[in-house]
Design a protein around this motif. Sequence first.
Motif, PDB file in Angstrom:
ATOM      1  N   ARG A   1      44.752  25.467  -8.084  1.00 50.16           N
ATOM      2  CA  ARG A   1      45.882  25.369  -7.151  1.00 50.16           C
ATOM      3  C   ARG A   1      45.604  24.315  -6.080  1.00 50.16           C
ATOM      4  O   ARG A   1      46.485  23.521  -5.724  1.00 50.16           O
ATOM      5  CB  ARG A   1      46.119  26.734  -6.499  1.00 50.16           C
ATOM      6  N   ARG A   2      44.348  24.288  -5.575  1.00 52.85           N
ATOM      7  CA  ARG A   2      44.013  23.297  -4.546  1.00 52.85           C
ATOM      8  C   ARG A   2      44.073  21.884  -5.108  1.00 52.85           C
ATOM      9  O   ARG A   2      44.556  20.963  -4.443  1.00 52.85           O
ATOM     10  CB  ARG A   2      42.620  23.614  -3.979  1.00 52.85           C
TER      11      ARG A   2
ATOM     12  N   LEU B   1      42.225  29.493  -7.820  1.00 58.56           N
ATOM     13  CA  LEU B   1      42.341  28.900  -6.486  1.00 58.56           C
ATOM     14  C   LEU B   1      41.988  27.413  -6.519  1.00 58.56           C
ATOM     15  O   LEU B   1      42.656  26.592  -5.884  1.00 58.56           O
ATOM     16  CB  LEU B   1      41.431  29.636  -5.504  1.00 58.56           C
TER      17      LEU B   1
ATOM     18  N   ASP C   1      48.284  36.957  -1.935  1.00 58.02           N
ATOM     19  CA  ASP C   1      48.875  35.621  -2.115  1.00 58.02           C
ATOM     20  C   ASP C   1      47.907  34.672  -2.813  1.00 58.02           C
ATOM     21  O   ASP C   1      48.328  33.778  -3.557  1.00 58.02           O
ATOM     22  CB  ASP C   1      49.289  35.042  -0.760  1.00 58.02           C
ATOM     23  N   ALA C   2      46.598  34.866  -2.553  1.00 55.76           N
ATOM     24  CA  ALA C   2      45.590  34.007  -3.162  1.00 55.76           C
ATOM     25  C   ALA C   2      45.216  34.462  -4.572  1.00 55.76           C
ATOM     26  O   ALA C   2      44.432  33.791  -5.251  1.00 55.76           O
ATOM     27  CB  ALA C   2      44.331  33.975  -2.295  1.00 55.76           C
TER      28      ALA C   2
ATOM     29  N   ILE D   1      40.836  31.107   3.557  1.00 55.38           N
ATOM     30  CA  ILE D   1      40.589  32.541   3.754  1.00 55.38           C
ATOM     31  C   ILE D   1      39.473  32.693   4.772  1.00 55.38           C
ATOM     32  O   ILE D   1      38.349  32.213   4.556  1.00 55.38           O
ATOM     33  CB  ILE D   1      40.212  33.213   2.415  1.00 55.38           C
TER      34      ILE D   1
ATOM     35  N   PHE E   1      39.435  27.623   0.834  1.00 63.10           N
ATOM     36  CA  PHE E   1      40.727  28.019   0.268  1.00 63.10           C
ATOM     37  C   PHE E   1      41.637  28.663   1.322  1.00 63.10           C
ATOM     38  O   PHE E   1      42.641  29.287   0.979  1.00 63.10           O
ATOM     39  CB  PHE E   1      40.515  28.999  -0.890  1.00 63.10           C
TER      40      PHE E   1
ATOM     41  N   VAL F   1      47.129  38.255   2.511  1.00 60.96           N
ATOM     42  CA  VAL F   1      46.481  36.965   2.248  1.00 60.96           C
ATOM     43  C   VAL F   1      45.749  36.999   0.913  1.00 60.96           C
ATOM     44  O   VAL F   1      45.833  36.058   0.101  1.00 60.96           O
ATOM     45  CB  VAL F   1      45.497  36.613   3.395  1.00 60.96           C
TER      46      VAL F   1
END
Length: 319
Positions: free
Chosen positions: A77-78, A74, A48-49, A7, A5, A45
Amino acid sequence: MLEPFGIDQGTEALYRELLTRPDRDLSELAENGTTPARLRRQLRVLEDAGLVTRTPSRPVRYRPTPPALAIDVLAARRRQEVESARLAAGPLVELWEAGRDTEPAVQVVQGSEANVQRFLQAQRIARTEVLTLDKPPYVTEGVSRQAEVQLERMTQGVAYRTIYDRASLADPRHMETARALADHGEQARVLPDIPLKALIIDGSSALVPVVFTPERHTVALQPSPLLDGLVALFEALWRQATPLWAPPHTHAGGGEQLTDFDRLLLGYAAAGCTDELVARKTNLNQRTIERHMRRIMDTLGARTRFQAGLQAGLQGHLG
């Protein structure tokens, strides 16, 4: 765990720290030796995630989002990003299709890794059927990758028909790979001394290796009389070839039924395996294998093992 993701490990470590000790402010988080500037970047970060939220208190404290909820968000979103990228690639596909009209009918792909990638890519773009003429030599690092992609594409509905050169099945590793592919739906036949290696995609393109030195050269064919001739050659060889194993749940179309074990033995025999080798593969006594083969040949009215394989194919026992 969170690298897919976007990170990095350091930022994930900060998230893990907040999971064990939540609601900490910047000064408390800096106790582990990380500079405030780096902490702020990492926290941004995570925010935002959706992995971290701020409290309205002063000083600001950072509270982790429950992992199950955060990871689901996440992942969603991906998936949305991937779908958006796929849709955005539509114009690129149109440009490719338009450019193929001016593309030469014959190209040469050079280099070992470039060849492996081209063969994998060709299978991935197949829509209906892949035809293969399979014979040595092989690129060791490419064999397992090719089989993995083939298994994946067969589960997606792409049909595979393969003609194996008998020499290719002399290698026990290739024999077992061929058996595994047949178990998953590949239609396989065998011939002695097929003239060339080839991969034909949907009848509209093909790859034909022509140089097998470390450099490796493969001819890539687009729609042309050459490609038409290659497809015709495959179909002619297919009619001559002896069927190997049937896909699972295939039933004979006529004559006396053979068992799954009978079909397994016929496949090994068609591939040129001796009774001794078949006995080792099946963990049975060699004389037991010989008795089974004599019974199968009597059932099919064949005097030789080649005739047995041919009759089994004609009677529908091998698909």
